[in-house]
Enzyme design. Structure first.
Site, PDB file in Angstrom:
ATOM      1  N   ASN A  97       1.315   7.873   1.391  1.00 20.34           N
ATOM      2  CA  ASN A  97       0.891   8.446   0.099  1.00 20.34           C
ATOM      3  C   ASN A  97      -0.628   8.417  -0.082  1.00 20.34           C
ATOM      4  O   ASN A  97      -1.171   9.176  -0.883  1.00 20.34           O
ATOM      5  CB  ASN A  97       1.546   7.698  -1.062  1.00 20.34           C
ATOM      6  CG  ASN A  97       2.955   8.209  -1.335  1.00 20.34           C
ATOM      7  OD1 ASN A  97       3.307   9.315  -0.936  1.00 20.34           O
ATOM      8  ND2 ASN A  97       3.770   7.402  -2.012  1.00 20.34           N
ATOM      9  N   HIS A 332       8.240   2.386   1.715  1.00 14.63           N
ATOM     10  CA  HIS A 332       6.967   1.972   2.335  1.00 14.63           C
ATOM     11  C   HIS A 332       5.836   2.946   2.013  1.00 14.63           C
ATOM     12  O   HIS A 332       4.957   3.210   2.866  1.00 14.63           O
ATOM     13  CB  HIS A 332       7.127   1.823   3.857  1.00 14.63           C
ATOM     14  CG  HIS A 332       8.418   1.170   4.259  1.00 14.63           C
ATOM     15  ND1 HIS A 332       8.642  -0.172   4.084  1.00 14.63           N
ATOM     16  CD2 HIS A 332       9.561   1.682   4.775  1.00 14.63           C
ATOM     17  CE1 HIS A 332       9.867  -0.462   4.497  1.00 14.63           C
ATOM     18  NE2 HIS A 332      10.445   0.646   4.908  1.00 14.63           N
ATOM     19  N   CYS A 333       5.856   3.514   0.798  1.00 21.91           N
ATOM     20  CA  CYS A 333       4.797   4.456   0.347  1.00 21.91           C
ATOM     21  C   CYS A 333       4.664   5.657   1.262  1.00 21.91           C
ATOM     22  O   CYS A 333       3.575   6.236   1.360  1.00 21.91           O
ATOM     23  CB  CYS A 333       3.426   3.775   0.233  1.00 21.91           C
ATOM     24  SG  CYS A 333       3.381   2.407  -0.897  1.00 21.91           S
ATOM     25  N   ALA A 334       5.733   6.032   1.955  1.00 24.33           N
ATOM     26  CA  ALA A 334       5.611   7.159   2.888  1.00 24.33           C
ATOM     27  C   ALA A 334       6.869   8.035   2.824  1.00 24.33           C
ATOM     28  O   ALA A 334       7.610   8.145   3.811  1.00 24.33           O
ATOM     29  CB  ALA A 334       5.359   6.650   4.301  1.00 24.33           C
TER      30      ALA A 334
END
Ligand code: PLP
Length: 374
Positions: A97, A332-334
Site C-alpha cells: 500500500n 500485510h498491507c498488500a
C-alpha cells in the site's frame, strides 16, 4: 520467543546497533547546525552512514543517499518527484500500500497493474512487456513481495524500462540486506528501502537512493543556503528539512556495517535455507496450504505465507503467539499481492526470517503449526 516477523521489522539487531544509538544520544547534537564537537560528531556519523549505504548499493556519490523515516516516506518522495497529473504508471501485482495508496491518492493518474501468478518470473516479465506501452511514464516495482517472498524479475523489468526510456522506481523494502540491490545496474531513477528491516537499523529509519531530480515533501531548515526562501536544489539537503534522527542514523550505520561484514549473499542464502526447510516441513502437515516456490527455483526470499484449513488466519496467529511464536496474519498491507495470488478473501499467515533465526527455531515452529491441527 521465536520471532518470525522480520518482514515487518527485525527485532533481533546486532549488539553494535543499540550501543551506537546510546552513544549518539549521549554525545551527538545536530549535524550542520554548529561547528562544535557534538555537531561535528553527528555530521561525521551521517556522512559515514551515507558512505556505507553507497558501498553496499554500488553507488559512487554518497550525496545521492537521503535519510527518510521509513520506506513509505522514501517511496512517497520518489513517486511525488516523478509522477505528474495526467501520467500513466505501471506497477506490479505485488505492490505494498505504500506504493498503491500513494499513487491512487494522486489526482488524474492512471494506474495499470501487471498482475501475474505467484513464483512465475517469466510470466511476470511478460506482463510488464505487454503493458509497458508508450503512454506509461513511470514504472514502480517491488523487488520482493512482502506477503509471499516472491522475488520479482527486476533485472528484466529494469532492462525493459531502459530500452523504452521509462523511469523506474524500485521498492527494495524486502530485499535490501539480503539480495543484491544496485541502482546503477538497474538504471533506476530511485530505490527506496527501510532501515529497520534487513539493514538492522532501528524503527524510524529509511533510505532513498536518488539518481533523478527530486521534489521535497517537507520544507524547512537544512543548515545550508539559509538566506533563500526556497529549499536548496542540491541533495541530500533538498529532501532533509529539519533535525535529523541522529541516534537512528547511528544505529543504521552499525546495521549497515553488520550486513557488510557478514555479507549480503551469506545472509540471503541463510534465509532461503530456513524458508526452504519451513516450506518442506509445513507441506507435510495435512490441511496446511503453503505458498512456496518449486524447490530450487531461486525466486523466493526469507518470507513464506500459509493458511490452515478450517482456521481463520488471525486465530492461527493468536495460537502461535500463545506458543511463543511471533508471526503476522491478514493482508500485510498488500491487497494487490493477495489479488494476484487469489488469497484476498482469507489473507495468509506470514512467517519471515532474518540473519538471527536458526534451523532449530524453524523445527520448533513446524511442530507448533502441526500441533494446531491435533
Ligand atoms: N514496501 C514493502 C514491500 C514493504 O514490505 C513495506 C513494509 O512492510 C513497505 C514498503 C513500507 O515500509 P515502512 O514500514 O518502512 O514504511
Amino acid at each position: 520467543m521465536i520471532y518470525l516477523d522480520s518482514a515487518a521489522t527485525t527485532l533481533q539487531k546486532p549488539k553494535s546497533v543499540s550501543a551506537a544509538m546510546l552513544s549518539a544520544l549521549r554525545t551527538m547534537a545536530s549535524p550542520g547546525r554548529g561547528g562544535h564537537l557534538p555537531a561535528q560528531r553527528a555530521a561525521q556519523t551521517a556522512y559515514a552512514c551515507r558512505e556505507a549505504a553507497c558501498a553496499l548499493f554500488g553507488m559512487d556519490d554518497s550525496e545521492q543517499v537521503v535519510f527518510t523515516f521509513n520506506a513509505t516516506h522514501a517511496l512517497n518522495l520518489a513517486i511525488r518527484s516523478l509522477v505528474k497529473p495526467g501520467d500513466t504508471v505501471l506497477i506490479s501485482g505485488y505492490e505494498h500500500n505504500a506504493v498503491s495508496r500513494t499513487l491512487y491518492a494522486m489526482p488524474n493518474v492512471t494506474v495499470k497493474v501487471a498482475h501475474a501468478p505467484l513464483f512465475c518470473p517469466e510470466e511476470t516479465a511478460g506482463r510488464f512487456e505487454e503493458l509497458l506501452t508508450d503512454e506509461v511514464a513511470v514504472v514502480v516495482c517491488t523487488h520482493v513481495s512482502n506477503v509471499f517472498g516472491y522475488i520479482l524479475p527486476i533485472e528484466d523489468i529494469a532492462r525493459l524500462c531502459r530500452e523504452r526510456g521509462v523511469k523506474l522506481i524500485v521498492d527494495a523494502a524486502q530485499s535490501a540486506g539480503c539480495l543484491p540491490v544496485s541502482m546503477e545496474r538497474w538504471g533506476a531513477a530511485f530505490v527506496a528501502m527501510p532501515g529497520h528491516k534487513g539493514l538492522y537499523g532501528p524503527q524510524g529509519t529509511g533510505l532513498l537512493l536518488c539518481a533523478n531530480r527530486v521534489e521535497p515533501l517537507m520544507m524547512g531548515g537544512t543548515g545550508s543556503e539559509s538566506r533563500l526562501q526556497q529549499m536548496p536544489d542540491f541533495l541530500p539537503d533538498r529532501l532533509e528539512a529539519g533535525t535529523h534522527n541522529i541516534p537512528g542514523i547511528a544505529g543504521l550505520l552499525a546495521g549497515l556495517r553488520f550486513v557488510e561484514r557478514v555479507g549480503v549473499e551469506r545472509i540471503g542464502s541463510h534465509e532461503t535455507d530456513l524458508v526452504d526447510r519451513m516450506a518442506e516441513g509445513l507441506e507435510e502437515i495435512k490441511g496446511v496450504r503453503v505458498f512456496a516456490q518449486n524447490p530450487g527455483a531461486g525466486c523466493q526470499s526469507g518470507v513464506l505465507s500459509f493458511c490452515v484449513d478450517g482456521m481463520d488466519c488471525e486465530e492461527v496467529g493468536q495460537r502461535l503467539s500463545g506458543a511463543g511464536i511471533a508471526v503476522r496474519c491478514g493482508l500485510h498491507c498488500a491487497p494487490l499481492a493477495h489479488k494476484s495470488a487469489g488469497t484476498l478473501e482469507c489473507g495468509t499467515v506470514r512467517a519471515s526470517v532474518s540473519a538471527f533465526n536458526t534451523r532449530q527455531e524453524i523445527r520448533a515452529f513446524i511442530r507448533a503449526v502441526a500441533a494446531l491441527k491435533k
